[in-house]
Write a protein that holds these residues in place. Structure first.
Motif, PDB file in Angstrom:
ATOM      1  N   TYR A   9       1.045  -1.126   0.162  1.00  0.00           N
ATOM      2  CA  TYR A   9       0.012   0.056   0.150  1.00  0.00           C
ATOM      3  C   TYR A   9       0.852   1.359   0.152  1.00  0.00           C
ATOM      4  O   TYR A   9       1.888   1.591   0.872  1.00  0.00           O
ATOM      5  CB  TYR A   9      -0.803   0.177   1.264  1.00  0.00           C
ATOM      6  CG  TYR A   9      -1.927  -1.003   1.324  1.00  0.00           C
ATOM      7  CD1 TYR A   9      -2.933  -1.215   0.667  1.00  0.00           C
ATOM      8  CD2 TYR A   9      -1.918  -1.936   2.434  1.00  0.00           C
ATOM      9  CE1 TYR A   9      -3.837  -2.187   0.636  1.00  0.00           C
ATOM     10  CE2 TYR A   9      -2.615  -3.344   2.500  1.00  0.00           C
ATOM     11  CZ  TYR A   9      -3.768  -3.199   1.305  1.00  0.00           C
ATOM     12  OH  TYR A   9      -4.619  -4.035   1.513  1.00  0.00           O
ATOM     13  N   ILE A  11      -4.737  11.442   8.240  1.00  0.00           N
ATOM     14  CA  ILE A  11      -4.578  10.619   7.190  1.00  0.00           C
ATOM     15  C   ILE A  11      -6.173  10.058   6.828  1.00  0.00           C
ATOM     16  O   ILE A  11      -7.037  10.207   7.632  1.00  0.00           O
ATOM     17  CB  ILE A  11      -3.866   9.232   7.854  1.00  0.00           C
ATOM     18  CG1 ILE A  11      -3.255   8.138   6.886  1.00  0.00           C
ATOM     19  CG2 ILE A  11      -4.590   8.639   9.213  1.00  0.00           C
ATOM     20  CD1 ILE A  11      -2.577   7.105   7.531  1.00  0.00           C
ATOM     21  N   THR A  12      -6.179   9.328   5.806  1.00  0.00           N
ATOM     22  CA  THR A  12      -7.625   8.884   5.475  1.00  0.00           C
ATOM     23  C   THR A  12      -7.942   7.660   6.212  1.00  0.00           C
ATOM     24  O   THR A  12      -6.969   6.944   6.687  1.00  0.00           O
ATOM     25  CB  THR A  12      -7.837   8.547   3.975  1.00  0.00           C
ATOM     26  OG1 THR A  12      -6.734   7.549   3.700  1.00  0.00           O
ATOM     27  CG2 THR A  12      -7.410   9.873   3.016  1.00  0.00           C
ATOM     28  N   LEU A  13      -9.198   7.374   6.244  1.00  0.00           N
ATOM     29  CA  LEU A  13      -9.608   6.133   6.998  1.00  0.00           C
ATOM     30  C   LEU A  13      -9.075   5.168   6.250  1.00  0.00           C
ATOM     31  O   LEU A  13      -8.825   3.975   6.888  1.00  0.00           O
ATOM     32  CB  LEU A  13     -11.183   6.325   7.093  1.00  0.00           C
ATOM     33  CG  LEU A  13     -11.864   5.222   8.025  1.00  0.00           C
ATOM     34  CD1 LEU A  13     -11.573   5.789   9.286  1.00  0.00           C
ATOM     35  CD2 LEU A  13     -13.523   5.764   7.727  1.00  0.00           C
ATOM     36  N   ARG A  14      -9.089   5.091   4.900  1.00  0.00           N
ATOM     37  CA  ARG A  14      -8.540   3.927   4.255  1.00  0.00           C
ATOM     38  C   ARG A  14      -7.011   3.880   4.493  1.00  0.00           C
ATOM     39  O   ARG A  14      -6.518   2.651   4.825  1.00  0.00           O
ATOM     40  CB  ARG A  14      -8.613   4.002   2.780  1.00  0.00           C
ATOM     41  CG  ARG A  14      -8.090   3.104   1.854  1.00  0.00           C
ATOM     42  CD  ARG A  14      -8.511   3.300   0.645  1.00  0.00           C
ATOM     43  NE  ARG A  14      -7.690   2.705  -0.464  1.00  0.00           N
ATOM     44  CZ  ARG A  14      -7.655   1.024  -0.381  1.00  0.00           C
ATOM     45  NH1 ARG A  14      -8.517   0.362   0.461  1.00  0.00           N
ATOM     46  NH2 ARG A  14      -6.950   0.598  -1.227  1.00  0.00           N
ATOM     47  N   TYR A  26      -5.299   4.532   7.421  1.00  0.00           N
ATOM     48  CA  TYR A  26      -5.476   4.042   8.687  1.00  0.00           C
ATOM     49  C   TYR A  26      -5.533   2.521   8.550  1.00  0.00           C
ATOM     50  O   TYR A  26      -5.078   1.871   9.301  1.00  0.00           O
ATOM     51  CB  TYR A  26      -6.639   4.693   9.487  1.00  0.00           C
ATOM     52  CG  TYR A  26      -6.902   4.357  10.833  1.00  0.00           C
ATOM     53  CD1 TYR A  26      -6.038   4.706  11.955  1.00  0.00           C
ATOM     54  CD2 TYR A  26      -8.051   3.512  11.053  1.00  0.00           C
ATOM     55  CE1 TYR A  26      -6.471   4.118  13.307  1.00  0.00           C
ATOM     56  CE2 TYR A  26      -8.353   3.036  12.445  1.00  0.00           C
ATOM     57  CZ  TYR A  26      -7.397   3.344  13.337  1.00  0.00           C
ATOM     58  OH  TYR A  26      -7.930   3.144  14.507  1.00  0.00           O
ATOM     59  N   ARG A  27      -6.724   1.987   7.879  1.00  0.00           N
ATOM     60  CA  ARG A  27      -7.099   0.577   7.881  1.00  0.00           C
ATOM     61  C   ARG A  27      -6.048  -0.244   7.259  1.00  0.00           C
ATOM     62  O   ARG A  27      -5.807  -1.251   7.748  1.00  0.00           O
ATOM     63  CB  ARG A  27      -8.473   0.402   7.133  1.00  0.00           C
ATOM     64  CG  ARG A  27      -9.693   0.905   8.063  1.00  0.00           C
ATOM     65  CD  ARG A  27     -10.757   1.067   7.310  1.00  0.00           C
ATOM     66  NE  ARG A  27     -12.063   1.327   8.126  1.00  0.00           N
ATOM     67  CZ  ARG A  27     -13.230   1.577   7.659  1.00  0.00           C
ATOM     68  NH1 ARG A  27     -13.371   1.707   6.249  1.00  0.00           N
ATOM     69  NH2 ARG A  27     -14.260   2.204   8.353  1.00  0.00           N
ATOM     70  N   GLN A  51      -3.598  -3.243   9.224  1.00  0.00           N
ATOM     71  CA  GLN A  51      -3.070  -4.726   8.403  1.00  0.00           C
ATOM     72  C   GLN A  51      -1.658  -4.883   8.150  1.00  0.00           C
ATOM     73  O   GLN A  51      -1.447  -5.941   7.897  1.00  0.00           O
ATOM     74  CB  GLN A  51      -3.929  -4.919   7.127  1.00  0.00           C
ATOM     75  CG  GLN A  51      -5.338  -4.806   7.135  1.00  0.00           C
ATOM     76  CD  GLN A  51      -5.753  -4.712   5.964  1.00  0.00           C
ATOM     77  OE1 GLN A  51      -5.268  -5.512   5.026  1.00  0.00           O
ATOM     78  NE2 GLN A  51      -6.854  -4.064   5.430  1.00  0.00           N
ATOM     79  N   LEU A  74      -2.903   2.327  -4.520  1.00  0.00           N
ATOM     80  CA  LEU A  74      -2.523   3.822  -4.114  1.00  0.00           C
ATOM     81  C   LEU A  74      -3.431   4.236  -3.340  1.00  0.00           C
ATOM     82  O   LEU A  74      -4.676   4.204  -3.553  1.00  0.00           O
ATOM     83  CB  LEU A  74      -2.388   4.479  -5.528  1.00  0.00           C
ATOM     84  CG  LEU A  74      -1.417   3.681  -6.649  1.00  0.00           C
ATOM     85  CD1 LEU A  74      -1.424   4.515  -7.714  1.00  0.00           C
ATOM     86  CD2 LEU A  74       0.140   3.508  -6.271  1.00  0.00           C
ATOM     87  N   VAL A  75      -3.132   4.921  -2.041  1.00  0.00           N
ATOM     88  CA  VAL A  75      -4.001   5.468  -1.123  1.00  0.00           C
ATOM     89  C   VAL A  75      -3.771   6.974  -1.139  1.00  0.00           C
ATOM     90  O   VAL A  75      -2.659   7.080  -0.311  1.00  0.00           O
ATOM     91  CB  VAL A  75      -3.736   4.737   0.159  1.00  0.00           C
ATOM     92  CG1 VAL A  75      -4.759   5.429   1.280  1.00  0.00           C
ATOM     93  CG2 VAL A  75      -4.101   3.253   0.123  1.00  0.00           C
ATOM     94  N   PRO A  76      -4.290   7.785  -1.629  1.00  0.00           N
ATOM     95  CA  PRO A  76      -4.092   9.324  -1.650  1.00  0.00           C
ATOM     96  C   PRO A  76      -4.020   9.900  -0.310  1.00  0.00           C
ATOM     97  O   PRO A  76      -4.498   9.438   0.563  1.00  0.00           O
ATOM     98  CB  PRO A  76      -5.090   9.646  -2.677  1.00  0.00           C
ATOM     99  CG  PRO A  76      -6.230   8.839  -2.504  1.00  0.00           C
ATOM    100  CD  PRO A  76      -5.505   7.499  -2.335  1.00  0.00           C
ATOM    101  N   GLY A  77      -3.534  11.023  -0.071  1.00  0.00           N
ATOM    102  CA  GLY A  77      -3.611  11.676   0.916  1.00  0.00           C
ATOM    103  C   GLY A  77      -3.910  13.172   0.789  1.00  0.00           C
ATOM    104  O   GLY A  77      -3.961  13.698  -0.035  1.00  0.00           O
TER     105      GLY A  77
END
Lengths: 370, 370
Positions: free
Chosen positions: B6, B18-21, B23-24, B28, B112-115
């Motif tokens: 990620y 940070i986004t909730l995503r 964070y999740r 993990q 990809l998890v944007p910020g």
């Protein structure tokens, strides 16, 4: 109790792209005042008893905006914790700044909670890095106007086109072709790479890529709704960096019938493959309604009790009609037996296999033969 | 177990942006590979047993970047869930795009998890709406170079300065004055409003505003470290929209000694007033260390048992020395008695009052007399 207004950006679309802080503010909210482009699932983060008020599109006619400001202030004056929710970031080409100024003038305390802008989130989900070495040293975000009345000339197009780098503009269907034409007219090469992203970060995301000239033609012929336009060499990376909309179950909606004997990891396995998953034990989920509205592409059963639970909840005599447009997937002989006994036929069945193998079989069912 | 990387944007600074995503994904993670500008509290979102690897500043020398790519790939090949954490957004003037491309070439799955970009988050926390009607229809984000070797001329300064709208640039101490001078030299008015924001969204946030000419002089005379430069009329809204750094306890660090008889709502009340709060029951918190390092401006006691707990944890003979640079705040006669019996003196005491009144008294203690 302290009255306060949180002006919150919900992020680019996907409910989990809100910030942790936005999420926690929502959890405390007594009133949620939201633009209707905010995803319905984001509203679920607020307590069930919170008042929820849809104030429409926020497209910006001044009297509607005034009414929203008054509403926010009124709720805060009642001593309530108010969450004002907008899509993307509340201050980027939106009315967050005006609302904050109004609250300041009224002496109402507020806090600003930024969000991931659509231009940042939608590009990441389309596999387009918004910058890249060699892709220019600027990103220019351009206000899109839905309002035809507003003149376009306030933009200095020569400078915008001449600057190079990446250009991002979230625009309405009428404005999109004009925006592209103006960029070409002012010197961006007609054969420069560009992308149009609709519903970015959502299961309904669609991305068109091509040259500026090709996209101008395509969006003029077939309007796409509000969309993010991205112009620049970075678009070319998409062919390598696609990860979201290239997954086997992207855009597919799965209903997982949970049962006590089996872990519900199948939900996670399907999500990893891009599916939008609901589990029958989700709070407030109406399985009957979901199937009636044809919002399920595949329903999974991993035990006989999951099948019996399903039949009990939708009515055994309705099951066949409700499942007419949905693929039934069963794992193990017990689930298959129970399905057959209900006069149903699984489209996908693994008699003997692990949950990952089952998830792969479901993915295979939806993958077109090469 | 599925190996995956990620690529996550941690947001502009504050750990809850940070986004909730994101964070999740961190929850993990088995391996967290992070740039050292990521806030230490963000790393706490990952499981305690996850491996944490600091790969430094990411300032961009090519061989260091190659080593990071290899490290990420190696951990993924071990079958691990890898979280690659960067400040802000990973693709905005950062190396996220290169890392994703490397993973693609190596056949390693990634998401990809944007910020929230620093330019978006830091302005919101400085009370500057990044756009406003009349403030221009563009926001131009400009790459900052820490690297002196890189030539500045790749930017088309005439077009950048001529475009109008808001300009945002996160730049290092050497580059900041040059950036401002170049903007003036290419036509932005020397008396245009601008702001320099250091440590945006954090309790250490500092914001300077002035004209471009004033800021050029000030940052040349007194370098401020890496900072966000904002140029444009929108800066003028700060005087009305300040909410974060204008709170009574902004920048103050409070330690709340929790006790069973009293709710720990005092923590929330102090946070609402802008304090950075730690509670002695926080996982892993070392009260002794915190005081020894002089990281506490005020410590609160709302019961005798809170005082006794404190004395037991730091050692009764150490208490006086440890508290030499910290204000002691007590609520109620029992807490005050216990403090006095330990030969300590409260700087703030309310014999009879509610928790909100106590929080107000603490805020008053730190508010300079007018």
């Amino acid at each position: 109790m302290r009255a306060i207004v949180y002006l919150i950006g919900a992020g680019p679309g996907a409910p989990d792209l809100i910030t942790l802080r936005g999420y926690r503010c929502l959890q405390q909210a007594e009133v949620v005042i939201y633009d209707h482009r905010v995803h319905a699932d984001v509203l679920q983060y607020a307590p069930a008893q919170a008042e929820r008020i849809d104030v429409g599109g926020g497209s910006g006619d001044a009297s509607a905006q005034d009414a929203i400001c008054f509403l926010i202030a009124e709720k805060a004056r009642e001593g309530k914790i108010v969450a004002r929710l907008k899509r993307g970031d509340p201050f980027l080409f939106d009315h967050g700044g005006e609302e904050a100024l109004f609250l300041h003038e009224q002496g109402i305390p507020f806090e600003l909670v930024p969000g991931v802008p659509t231009a940042i989130g939608a590009t990441a989900y389309a596999g387009i890095p918004i910058t890249y070495p060699g892709g220019g040293d600027t990103v220019t975000l351009v206000r899109g106007f839905e309002d035809d009345g507003r003149e376009r000339t306030r933009l200095n197009w020569d400078h915008l086109a001449g600057l190079g780098g990446t250009i991002a503009c979230f625009a309405g269907p009428r404005q999109l072709p004009r925006m592209i034409e103006a960029l070409i007219a002012h010197g961006r090469p007609a054969d420069e790479s560009a992308a149009v992203i609709v519903n970015g970060t959502l299961p309904s995301q669609r991305t068109m890529t091509g040259t500026l000239a090709e996209l101008a033609e395509s969006v003029a012929e077939q309007p796409v709704g509000a969309a993010l336009l991205i112009v620049g060499r970075v678009v070319n990376f998409r062919e390598h960096l696609r990860w979201f909309d290239s997954r086997a179950l992207f855009g597919r909606r799965a209903l997982v019938m949970h049962s006590k004997e089996q872990p519900d990891d199948i939900a996670t396995l399907l999500e990893h493959r891009g599916a939008e998953v609901k589990v029958d034990t989700d709070a407030g989920l109406d399985v009957y309604r979901l199937l009636l509205d044809r919002k399920v592409d595949v329903v999974t059963f991993t035990s006989a009790s999951a099948v019996l639970g399903f039949l009990a909840s939708v009515g055994a005599d309705q099951a066949s009609d409700l499942l007419a447009h949905t693929a039934v997937a069963t794992l193990g002989p017990a689930a298959a037996d129970a399905i057959t006994r209900a006069n149903l036929t699984p489209a996908i069945h693994l008699d003997n296999g692990s949950l990952p193998a089952f998830a792969e079989a479901i993915a295979g069912h939806f993958t077109p033969a090469p």
